[in-house]
Design a protein around this motif. Structure first.
Motif, PDB file in Angstrom:
ATOM      1  N   GLN A 201       0.708  -1.167   0.042  1.00 33.44           N
ATOM      2  CA  GLN A 201       0.095   0.191  -0.031  1.00 33.44           C
ATOM      3  C   GLN A 201       0.795   1.263   0.051  1.00 33.44           C
ATOM      4  OE1 GLN A 201      -2.799   0.096   3.112  1.00 33.44           O
ATOM      5  NE2 GLN A 201      -3.750   2.053   2.348  1.00 33.44           N
ATOM      6  N   VAL A 202       1.921   1.188   0.958  1.00 34.00           N
ATOM      7  CA  VAL A 202       2.782   2.490   0.879  1.00 34.00           C
ATOM      8  C   VAL A 202       3.641   2.491  -0.507  1.00 34.00           C
ATOM      9  CG1 VAL A 202       4.832   3.420   1.990  1.00 34.00           C
ATOM     10  CG2 VAL A 202       3.255   2.269   3.299  1.00 34.00           C
ATOM     11  N   LYS A 203       3.898   1.524  -1.125  1.00 38.45           N
ATOM     12  CA  LYS A 203       4.635   1.355  -2.343  1.00 38.45           C
ATOM     13  C   LYS A 203       3.915   1.967  -3.407  1.00 38.45           C
ATOM     14  CE  LYS A 203       7.099  -1.433  -5.496  1.00 38.45           C
ATOM     15  NZ  LYS A 203       7.389  -2.727  -5.867  1.00 38.45           N
ATOM     16  N   LEU A 204       2.476   1.656  -3.522  1.00 41.19           N
ATOM     17  CA  LEU A 204       1.779   2.110  -4.680  1.00 41.19           C
ATOM     18  C   LEU A 204       1.131   3.623  -4.533  1.00 41.19           C
ATOM     19  CD1 LEU A 204      -1.043  -0.872  -4.761  1.00 41.19           C
ATOM     20  CD2 LEU A 204       0.830  -0.247  -6.514  1.00 41.19           C
ATOM     21  N   GLU A 205       1.106   3.884  -3.021  1.00 38.20           N
ATOM     22  CA  GLU A 205       0.932   5.433  -2.889  1.00 38.20           C
ATOM     23  C   GLU A 205       1.890   6.638  -3.190  1.00 38.20           C
ATOM     24  OE1 GLU A 205      -0.817   8.260   0.834  1.00 38.20           O
ATOM     25  OE2 GLU A 205       0.802   6.746   1.249  1.00 38.20           O
ATOM     26  N   ALA A 206       3.182   5.883  -3.178  1.00 43.35           N
ATOM     27  CA  ALA A 206       4.411   6.606  -3.516  1.00 43.35           C
ATOM     28  C   ALA A 206       4.524   6.654  -4.803  1.00 43.35           C
ATOM     29  CB  ALA A 206       5.584   6.215  -2.658  1.00 43.35           C
ATOM     30  N   ILE A 207       4.305   5.453  -5.621  1.00 44.84           N
ATOM     31  CA  ILE A 207       4.149   5.583  -7.025  1.00 44.84           C
ATOM     32  C   ILE A 207       3.449   6.673  -7.802  1.00 44.84           C
ATOM     33  CG2 ILE A 207       3.734   4.121  -9.123  1.00 44.84           C
ATOM     34  CD1 ILE A 207       5.025   1.919  -7.554  1.00 44.84           C
ATOM     35  N   ARG A 208       1.861   6.463  -7.247  1.00 46.82           N
ATOM     36  CA  ARG A 208       1.023   7.447  -7.364  1.00 46.82           C
ATOM     37  C   ARG A 208       1.157   8.711  -7.353  1.00 46.82           C
ATOM     38  NH1 ARG A 208      -2.595   9.554  -4.646  1.00 46.82           N
ATOM     39  NH2 ARG A 208      -2.247   8.189  -2.934  1.00 46.82           N
ATOM     40  N   ILE A 209       1.934   9.251  -6.329  1.00 49.04           N
ATOM     41  CA  ILE A 209       2.082  10.580  -6.163  1.00 49.04           C
ATOM     42  C   ILE A 209       3.234  11.026  -7.013  1.00 49.04           C
ATOM     43  CG2 ILE A 209       2.912  12.308  -4.438  1.00 49.04           C
ATOM     44  CD1 ILE A 209       1.392  10.770  -2.295  1.00 49.04           C
ATOM     45  N   LEU A 210       4.422  10.053  -7.188  1.00 57.45           N
ATOM     46  CA  LEU A 210       5.196  10.723  -8.049  1.00 57.45           C
ATOM     47  C   LEU A 210       4.751  10.608  -9.463  1.00 57.45           C
ATOM     48  CD1 LEU A 210       8.395   8.315  -7.257  1.00 57.45           C
ATOM     49  CD2 LEU A 210       8.228  10.795  -7.217  1.00 57.45           C
ATOM     50  N   ASN A 211       4.005   9.794 -10.029  1.00 54.60           N
ATOM     51  CA  ASN A 211       3.445   9.975 -11.359  1.00 54.60           C
ATOM     52  C   ASN A 211       2.612  11.328 -11.210  1.00 54.60           C
ATOM     53  OD1 ASN A 211       3.970   7.503 -13.352  1.00 54.60           O
ATOM     54  ND2 ASN A 211       3.992   6.805 -11.297  1.00 54.60           N
ATOM     55  N   ARG A 212       1.662  11.613 -10.259  1.00 56.46           N
ATOM     56  CA  ARG A 212       1.065  12.719 -10.303  1.00 56.46           C
ATOM     57  C   ARG A 212       1.591  14.199 -10.595  1.00 56.46           C
ATOM     58  NH1 ARG A 212      -1.866  13.920  -4.938  1.00 56.46           N
ATOM     59  NH2 ARG A 212       0.016  15.000  -4.727  1.00 56.46           N
ATOM     60  N   ARG A 213       2.657  14.153  -9.593  1.00 52.64           N
ATOM     61  CA  ARG A 213       3.644  15.341  -9.681  1.00 52.64           C
ATOM     62  C   ARG A 213       4.360  15.448 -11.140  1.00 52.64           C
ATOM     63  NH1 ARG A 213       6.479  15.477  -3.722  1.00 52.64           N
ATOM     64  NH2 ARG A 213       4.747  15.354  -2.269  1.00 52.64           N
ATOM     65  N   THR A 214       4.749  14.308 -11.668  1.00 52.43           N
ATOM     66  CA  THR A 214       5.428  14.547 -13.132  1.00 52.43           C
ATOM     67  C   THR A 214       4.531  14.702 -13.943  1.00 52.43           C
ATOM     68  OG1 THR A 214       6.745  12.589 -12.313  1.00 52.43           O
ATOM     69  CG2 THR A 214       6.975  13.165 -14.458  1.00 52.43           C
ATOM     70  N   ALA A 215       3.361  14.348 -14.087  1.00 47.44           N
ATOM     71  CA  ALA A 215       2.379  14.509 -15.037  1.00 47.44           C
ATOM     72  C   ALA A 215       2.095  16.126 -14.874  1.00 47.44           C
ATOM     73  CB  ALA A 215       1.002  13.740 -14.939  1.00 47.44           C
ATOM     74  N   LEU A 216       1.902  16.756 -13.524  1.00 53.59           N
ATOM     75  CA  LEU A 216       1.440  18.256 -13.707  1.00 53.59           C
ATOM     76  C   LEU A 216       2.650  18.938 -13.793  1.00 53.59           C
ATOM     77  CD1 LEU A 216      -0.606  17.954 -10.042  1.00 53.59           C
ATOM     78  CD2 LEU A 216      -1.632  18.226 -12.504  1.00 53.59           C
ATOM     79  N   ALA A 217       3.817  18.496 -13.664  1.00 51.82           N
ATOM     80  CA  ALA A 217       5.092  19.238 -13.914  1.00 51.82           C
ATOM     81  C   ALA A 217       5.218  19.284 -15.352  1.00 51.82           C
ATOM     82  CB  ALA A 217       6.135  18.545 -13.468  1.00 51.82           C
ATOM     83  N   THR A 218       4.542  18.383 -16.071  1.00 52.15           N
ATOM     84  CA  THR A 218       5.068  18.679 -17.754  1.00 52.15           C
ATOM     85  C   THR A 218       3.840  19.145 -18.516  1.00 52.15           C
ATOM     86  OG1 THR A 218       3.953  16.329 -18.023  1.00 52.15           O
ATOM     87  CG2 THR A 218       6.189  16.237 -17.695  1.00 52.15           C
ATOM     88  N   ALA A 219       2.730  19.755 -17.543  1.00 52.28           N
ATOM     89  CA  ALA A 219       1.764  20.380 -18.038  1.00 52.28           C
ATOM     90  C   ALA A 219       2.000  21.589 -19.041  1.00 52.28           C
ATOM     91  CB  ALA A 219       1.023  20.840 -16.868  1.00 52.28           C
ATOM     92  N   PRO A 220       2.979  22.446 -18.581  1.00 54.32           N
ATOM     93  CA  PRO A 220       3.339  23.512 -19.745  1.00 54.32           C
ATOM     94  C   PRO A 220       3.707  23.312 -20.934  1.00 54.32           C
ATOM     95  CG  PRO A 220       4.203  23.891 -17.439  1.00 54.32           C
ATOM     96  CD  PRO A 220       3.830  22.653 -17.424  1.00 54.32           C
ATOM     97  N   LEU A 221       4.307  21.926 -21.197  1.00 60.26           N
ATOM     98  CA  LEU A 221       4.709  21.450 -22.326  1.00 60.26           C
ATOM     99  C   LEU A 221       3.625  20.882 -23.204  1.00 60.26           C
ATOM    100  CD1 LEU A 221       7.051  20.732 -24.340  1.00 60.26           C
ATOM    101  CD2 LEU A 221       7.238  18.538 -23.226  1.00 60.26           C
ATOM    102  N   VAL A 222       2.614  20.213 -22.522  1.00 61.08           N
ATOM    103  CA  VAL A 222       1.552  19.749 -23.138  1.00 61.08           C
ATOM    104  C   VAL A 222       0.715  20.815 -23.301  1.00 61.08           C
ATOM    105  CG1 VAL A 222      -0.492  18.182 -22.677  1.00 61.08           C
ATOM    106  CG2 VAL A 222       1.663  17.407 -21.725  1.00 61.08           C
TER     107      VAL A 222
END
Length: 738
Positions: free
Chosen positions: A251-272
């Motif tokens: 559960q802890v592992k999946l939560e960390a993966i989800r948050i990492l991917n969320r931050r990365t996705a929002l960080a690339t929003a200017p390019l998209v």
């Protein structure tokens, strides 16, 4: 502009904390800096999208795109500068999302905890009921700043349902390390058994010069949270989340993966967004800034709603934590490539044809309007109708834009609560719906200012104002439609504030509590109520029956002539008013304290004279935003009768009276500014609107805080900002050539 607006909104949340904590200016500046990362992570992508769409829309309006295509310039050739801009803006966004935003969130939580810790040094307001775990405290005299109390009444409920009453001449709270003690001087302590206790009941009365009671104020928990590093994954930095992904707990592992991917996705929003903005901009032939702003808002709303959906699906396991956070990005890229691969998009045909028709219609009406105004100054004329129409359109567009921005940012604030409590889309939609009246009242002044500035700036830029003056009309006559429009908006604001907002705020507060904690909080408490008499010689504990206008299970605590120590306790089943100021309690048990003895008298009909009116006993609402002006006046009167401090409520009442006039003042400032600076472009006018709005909010908030702390009279605190800005409007008007 958007950063300034949202930064002001967020800064207001820490105003109370800063007032309670004596922090140096450098620390305050650091706190302000911690607000910026969260704001900029949202505003940079939106600014990228809006800027590129507006730029391409202007090029399309001026036929520059047609000229470039005629010269053989292809679509991808025109898009590479846009992608370069998006890539450059993605770099700071990645740094903010992965490093600064989590750090800023931790710093803000630390400041909030420090403010809460400062409040615990004296958590009790004089002449106000305060609650601590297991205790209800009323202090008649005292100094909150020094933390000293005088004439103290304390009600305590024990684990075995027995009751303890403490009355003392003085008191304070001593805190040492993690522990807090209630220190009372010249104390009378009385203990009463539980009503349902079996066997022989005993009553205990004790007198002492000093008594120390260990209490739980929450200090230990706050200090522990300050010392410990927050283990909330949403506040962890990039390297900490990477370490968590290696955790053996699924559960802890999946939560960390989800948050990492969320931050990365929002960080690339200017390019998209830059790629999508280029695809949209190349399809828009006409419209300029207005079309760009509208398209940007639509895209941002859809994008962040899809992000929220993907995050929720990933949290519950319906989507992979690698896919859910990227759902909005994938859909945006799909839409982008569909636009680029399609030669013509019928969706935007109305944008290409609509403004042209409107332009032709305006050009056909331009000459008659001038000839009409040249011969008469009657009201209304064609120019008045044209100005009013432009004001209404600008107001609607500005209102939709600001309301959408505030709603999106509100969703960002509630994001993690929505995911944790599994709040459904219907619940969130209801909350945003009931939040709209409050948003409407808050943004009406700024929206009116924007509408007036844009309308009159365009009037000056198109030289229509010069034609108006050439016809012998003054600038004051030109402002008549704006004044009429402002009066109409002020009246609408007053109607919403008085007749719609109070009930909607009750509902939106309850819905927000459900979203944040899963359960609805009681807003108008129908449970046990506490009331102090005007002279504080009596305290009433009861439940109020609205249907019959009586109090049930009342208990009256009567003090001695000095209003210091307990003298008598009356507990019954029902209390009725036999006259406006006479209360009769049936089936009562009377406990009379005579020295160190307790005399009990059972099954009596006890009558109290000089009791407050029935209306004073009714449960009331504590938040001024949940009351109309009339209800707030009645609430203030009742609070005064109880001897409570009403400075904050009185300031809120004056702010309610002054709020609609703020709409008029904003128009009064905006019209001369627009006429003066309108020739330089509408962007200058919009910048002026942002500066003036922020200054108005800042000055109003500052005066309100001064009034809340008794440094200014409530009327001065409520009306001074309007007088200051009215003087500024008069100055600007005096500089305009009439």
């Amino acid at each position: 502009m958007l950063t300034a607006v949202l930064f002001t909104q967020q800064a207001a949340r820490l105003a109370e904390v800063l007032l309670y904590t004596d922090l140096p200016f450098s620390v305050v500046a650091g706190i302000a800096a911690t607000l910026l990362p969260g704001v900029m992570s949202f505003t940079i992508p939106l600014a990228t999208l809006a800027g590129i769409v507006i730029g391409f829309s202007r090029m399309g309006t001026d036929s520059e795109i047609v000229a470039m295509r005629s010269a053989g310039v292809g679509t991808w050739t025109m898009l590479w500068p846009v992608l370069l801009l998006g890539a450059l803006l993605t770099i700071p966004t990645i740094y903010i999302q992965l490093q600064e935003a989590p750090r800023a969130a931790r710093e803000l939580e630390k400041v909030a905890l420090q403010g809460a810790l400062a409040k615990l040094d004296s958590p009790v307001e004089p002449r106000t009921f305060s609650t601590l775990p297991r205790y209800v405290i009323y202090v008649r005299d005292g100094d909150k700043a020094l933390g000293t109390w005088g004439r103290v009444f304390i009600y305590g409920q024990q684990a075995d349902h027995s009751t303890q009453i403490f009355t003392a001449r003085s008191g304070r709270i001593d805190s040492s390390g993690n522990q807090s003690e209630l220190v009372l001087g010249d104390v009378l302590a009385a203990k009463f058994p539980a009503p349902d206790a079996s066997g022989e009941k005993s009553y205990v009365v004790e007198r002492s010069d000093q008594l120390r009671i260990s209490i739980n104020t929450g200090r230990e928990d706050i200090l522990r949270r300050l010392d410990e590093r927050n283990t909330n994954a949403d506040m962890m930095e990039w390297h900490e989340l990477r370490d968590r992904t290696q955790s053996g707990v699924p559960q802890v592992k999946l939560e960390a993966i989800r948050i990492l991917n969320r931050r990365t996705a929002l960080a690339t929003a200017p390019l998209v967004f830059s790629l999508l903005a280029g695809a949209l901009g190349l399809r828009v032939r006409r419209g300029g800034r207005s079309v760009g702003v509208i398209l940007s808002l639509v895209v941002v709303v859809v994008y962040y709603l899809m992000s929220l959906l993907g995050e929720s699906l990933a949290r519950v396991g319906s989507l992979s934590p690698y896919v859910g956070p990227w759902l909005a990005t994938l859909l945006t890229l799909g839409l982008t490539f569909a636009l680029l691969l399609k030669n013509r998009v019928s969706l935007f045909s109305f944008i290409r044809t609509g403004p042209a028709k409107k332009e032709d219609k305006q050009s056909s009406n331009k000459t008659p309007a001038k000839s009409h105004t040249s011969g008469t100054s009657r009201v209304p004329n064609l120019m008045d109708a044209s100005l009013l129409r432009s004001l209404i359109v600008s107001f609607v567009i500005g209102f939709i834009a600001l309301a959408a921005i505030f709603n999106i940012f509100t969703l960002f604030e509630l994001w993690r609560f929505i995911a944790v409590t599994h709040a459904g889309a219907a619940l969130v939609a209801r909350y945003l719906l009931f939040l709209m009246p409050l948003i409407t009242v808050e943004i009406f002044p700024a929206t009116t200012l924007i509408a007036v500035l844009v309308t009159y700036a365009l009037l000056a830029r198109r030289h229509e104002a010069i034609a108006w003056w050439a016809c012998g009309q003054s600038v004051y006559r030109l402002m008549v439609p704006g004044v009429f429009f402002a009066l109409s908006m002020a009246f609408c604001s007053w109607l919403i504030q008085e007749h719609v907002m109070p009930r909607s705020n009750l509902k939106q507060d309850a819905l927000r509590a459900r979203i944040r904690g899963g359960e609805a909080r009681v807003i108008t408490g129908t449970g046990r109520q506490w009331l102090a008499s005007t002279d504080t010689h009596r305290f009433y504990s009861y439940e109020f029956d609205e249907a019959q206008g009586i109090i049930t299970e009342p208990t009256v605590y009567e003090l001695d002539s000095e209003a210091v120590h307990l003298n008598k306790v009356v507990s019954g089943k029902v209390g009725r008013w036999t006259s406006p100021h006479t209360l009769s309690i049936s089936d009562s048990d009377n406990f009379i304290l005579s020295g160190m003895e307790v005399l009990r008298q059972a099954n009596l009909e006890t009558t109290f004279d000089g009791v407050e009116a029935r209306e004073v006993f009714r449960p009331t609402i504590d938040k001024p935003s949940q009351l109309s002006s009339t209800d707030l006046v009645n609430y203030v009167k009742a609070a005064k009768q109880r001897g409570a401090d009403v400075s904050t409520l009185t300031v809120a009442l004056q702010k309610k009276y002054a709020a609609p006039f703020g709409v008029i003042i904003m128009a009064f400032i905006g019209m001369p500014l627009a006429v003066s600076y309108g020739r330089k472009g509408t962007i200058i006018a919009l910048c002026a609107a942002i500066v003036v709005s922020i200054a108005y909010w800042a000055v109003g908030g500052g005066f309100q805080q001064l009034g809340n702390h008794g440094l200014l009279r409530p009327s001065v605190a409520g009306w001074s900002p309007l007088l200051i800005f009215a003087a500024a409007g008069t100055y600007f008007l005096s500089k305009v050539k009439t």
